[in-house]
Scaffold this active site. Sequence first.
Site, mmCIF file in Angstrom:
data_model
loop_
_atom_site.group_PDB
_atom_site.id
_atom_site.type_symbol
_atom_site.label_atom_id
_atom_site.label_comp_id
_atom_site.label_asym_id
_atom_site.label_seq_id
_atom_site.Cartn_x
_atom_site.Cartn_y
_atom_site.Cartn_z
ATOM 1 N N SER A 1 -11.526 -2.321 4.403
ATOM 2 C CA SER A 1 -10.170 -1.787 4.291
ATOM 3 C C SER A 1 -9.795 -1.029 5.559
ATOM 4 O O SER A 1 -10.662 -0.585 6.312
ATOM 5 C CB SER A 1 -10.125 -0.826 3.094
ATOM 6 O OG SER A 1 -8.914 -0.118 3.070
ATOM 7 N N ASN B 1 -2.607 -4.461 -1.996
ATOM 8 C CA ASN B 1 -2.687 -5.284 -0.789
ATOM 9 C C ASN B 1 -1.332 -5.844 -0.376
ATOM 10 O O ASN B 1 -0.565 -5.156 0.277
ATOM 11 C CB ASN B 1 -3.747 -6.372 -0.901
ATOM 12 C CG ASN B 1 -4.137 -6.888 0.474
ATOM 13 O OD1 ASN B 1 -3.963 -6.189 1.463
ATOM 14 N ND2 ASN B 1 -4.648 -8.092 0.557
ATOM 15 N N THR C 1 -3.563 0.846 -3.065
ATOM 16 C CA THR C 1 -3.047 -0.451 -2.618
ATOM 17 C C THR C 1 -3.186 -1.521 -3.689
ATOM 18 O O THR C 1 -4.075 -1.439 -4.534
ATOM 19 C CB THR C 1 -3.818 -0.908 -1.351
ATOM 20 O OG1 THR C 1 -3.233 -2.112 -0.850
ATOM 21 C CG2 THR C 1 -5.284 -1.155 -1.624
ATOM 22 N N GLY D 1 -1.574 -2.285 6.252
ATOM 23 C CA GLY D 1 -2.703 -3.084 6.712
ATOM 24 C C GLY D 1 -3.365 -2.395 7.896
ATOM 25 O O GLY D 1 -3.548 -1.184 7.897
ATOM 26 N N ASP E 1 -8.603 -9.278 1.772
ATOM 27 C CA ASP E 1 -9.179 -8.359 2.757
ATOM 28 C C ASP E 1 -10.627 -8.718 3.096
ATOM 29 O O ASP E 1 -11.233 -8.118 3.984
ATOM 30 C CB ASP E 1 -9.095 -6.903 2.265
ATOM 31 C CG ASP E 1 -7.764 -6.255 2.654
ATOM 32 O OD1 ASP E 1 -7.052 -6.809 3.504
ATOM 33 O OD2 ASP E 1 -7.435 -5.176 2.115
ATOM 34 N N THR F 1 0.867 -1.175 0.000
ATOM 35 C CA THR F 1 0.000 0.000 0.000
ATOM 36 C C THR F 1 0.902 1.223 0.000
ATOM 37 O O THR F 1 2.059 1.147 0.399
ATOM 38 C CB THR F 1 -0.923 -0.009 1.246
ATOM 39 O OG1 THR F 1 -1.683 -1.219 1.252
ATOM 40 C CG2 THR F 1 -1.884 1.153 1.275
HETATM 41 N N1 GLY Z 1 -5.145 -3.632 1.603
HETATM 42 C C1 GLY Z 1 -5.012 -2.945 2.801
HETATM 43 C C2 GLY Z 1 -6.261 -2.276 3.223
HETATM 44 O O1 GLY Z 1 -7.056 -1.912 2.377
HETATM 45 O O2 GLY Z 1 -6.499 -2.098 4.396
#
Ligand code: GLY
Length: 605
Positions: free
Chosen positions: A486, A435, A433, A509, A457, A415
């Site tokens: 997210s 991810n 992102t 994250g 996610d 991200t």
């Molecule tokens: N992929 C990380 C988030 O969206 O939290």
Amino acid sequence: MSTPPSDEKRTHPDRRQALSRLALLGTAPSALQLLMTGCSSPDRAGTDTPPARLSASTPYRNGAVAADHPIASAIGVDILKAGGNAVDAAIAVNAALGVVRPYSCGLGGGGFLVMYSERDGNAWAMNARETAPPGVWESYFVDLRSSGGPAEASRYGGHAIAVPGTPSGLFLAHARHGSLPMKDLLAPAARVARDGFPADDHFANAVESLRRTRERLPWTKTISKWTWTQWCHEGAVRAGTLVKNPALGRTLERLGTEGISAWRSGEIPKGLARAARASGGKLNANAIAGYRASACTPLVIDDAFAGDTLVTMPPPSSGGIALAQILGMHEEHLRQAGWPSAPDLASNHQLVEAMKIAFALRARYLADPDFAPVPTEALLEPAYIEELATTIEPDRARTAKEIGLATQLPEDRGTSHLCVIDRERTAVAWTSTINGTFGSLVGDPVSGVLLNNEMDDFTTSLGEGNLFGLRQSEWNAPEPGKQPLSSMSPSIMVDEAGRVRAIAGASGGPRIISGTLQVLLGMRYWGRSASEAISAPRLHHQWMPDAIAWEDDARGPDDGSALEGMGHQFEKTSRGIGVVQAIRVADSGFEPASDPRKGGTAAGY
Ligand code: GLY
């Protein structure tokens, strides 16, 4: 300031159920509160106002950019100097980050943008989050596993890929708020992709991380072949190695000259769908063509912290709600503690306990509001947040089980966050992102685009953690067209006079939330400059696992023994607590800062 979002169609259909669930978390808003709309705040005057602590001045008066790569920040400043506004610059920076941080974000991913204009007080947000492709269902990953598929199907390969949102987002942001031609905004990124750029240490570490994944899971060697060759030079990339991707350069050029139609028909969607299908994915060209980013009303939370308004992202981001809850609970503590001038044992303890509560609520209630009854308004009710704060015991850490529900027990580089402010004081916070590091590992040689693994996610298996160890509810199970929950938290803080005070956001994250939170607190309460706030060591607690992750020195001079004495447990982490980019607006100008944890450099003029 635009009006707060309304919840009319999203209020929980079974309020009694919502009440009892909230009650399990310690305290519940009243039924009346659940029915109320808006996020109005109580009158907080006089002693409720914390003392002002502002530090060092800043050199930039005309505009500033904080991205997690120096090339991207410099491109943003060039666009501002060429007469572009903050959104123009943000588009150019976002496209450039997809080139120089290809393992973090790019055309194959998605993101959220929040914008605030000081000139007219308007706030705007954009949802370009990926959606689940057609042909998936709630127990998709459990069923895949029981029919012999790999346990990591939600993380690597075709099944992990959700429909990308970033290209549509770039064009929506431009249509709504851009001023320079799109061709000019995408050209710098296209040039960097075509001519190449030197990898830095962070890039080399991402390559090393992919090498380890390929060794640990040999089946990923086939699916990551293109990524490993194109971006990683078969593992030979070191700091200083020239990396390029001419196919991606051509795709960016085509988007600049032909517009979004180049993404929606012809060889680009076909090639991406082919790449996804080769490892079993459901992504198809129609889904790529049909994706539309949407404009949405941001969460605008008056008096979210110390009189400042928080402009942030609503669900399917959990970040905005969690930030507002933790800031609200923390303000209660700071007020009762007489506005301390430096973080101490009591404030660290309270902050961690507030994080645990917010993450427990996240796990229970948050998901895509178009598919699930997310009680946003109730979760943000000021009286409810104050009540939550009163459940925190000043000298004892409650266990995760005490805070959450007994029945529900349950390395990020993927991200990137950017901040921009322009001469008119229009502020943009944009988190993008794919991810995980290098997303799904699947890319398309024709377009040069690397595809996300955002399907991880979703709640892929109830009671199990995802890539980040996060437990989530059944509301967040995969469904076609649904967006996974997210943590991305693009945020802007605005003072009572409507002036931009701080912009921030992060990658990492769930650590996005705690990283953004602690940097905002540092800039708006602890009197730190943007770079001081970003450099300060950080803590993180996400309710489950029931332990504090900490960076060196974050536990304080006693190495955490006082917190341990209160019942807190620590879990050693080799990763940082998020990678935060921020801009603080001081009286003397704009102060941008990029997180040294990722080697970024901010810029301005
Ligand atoms: N992929 C990380 C988030 O969206 O939290």
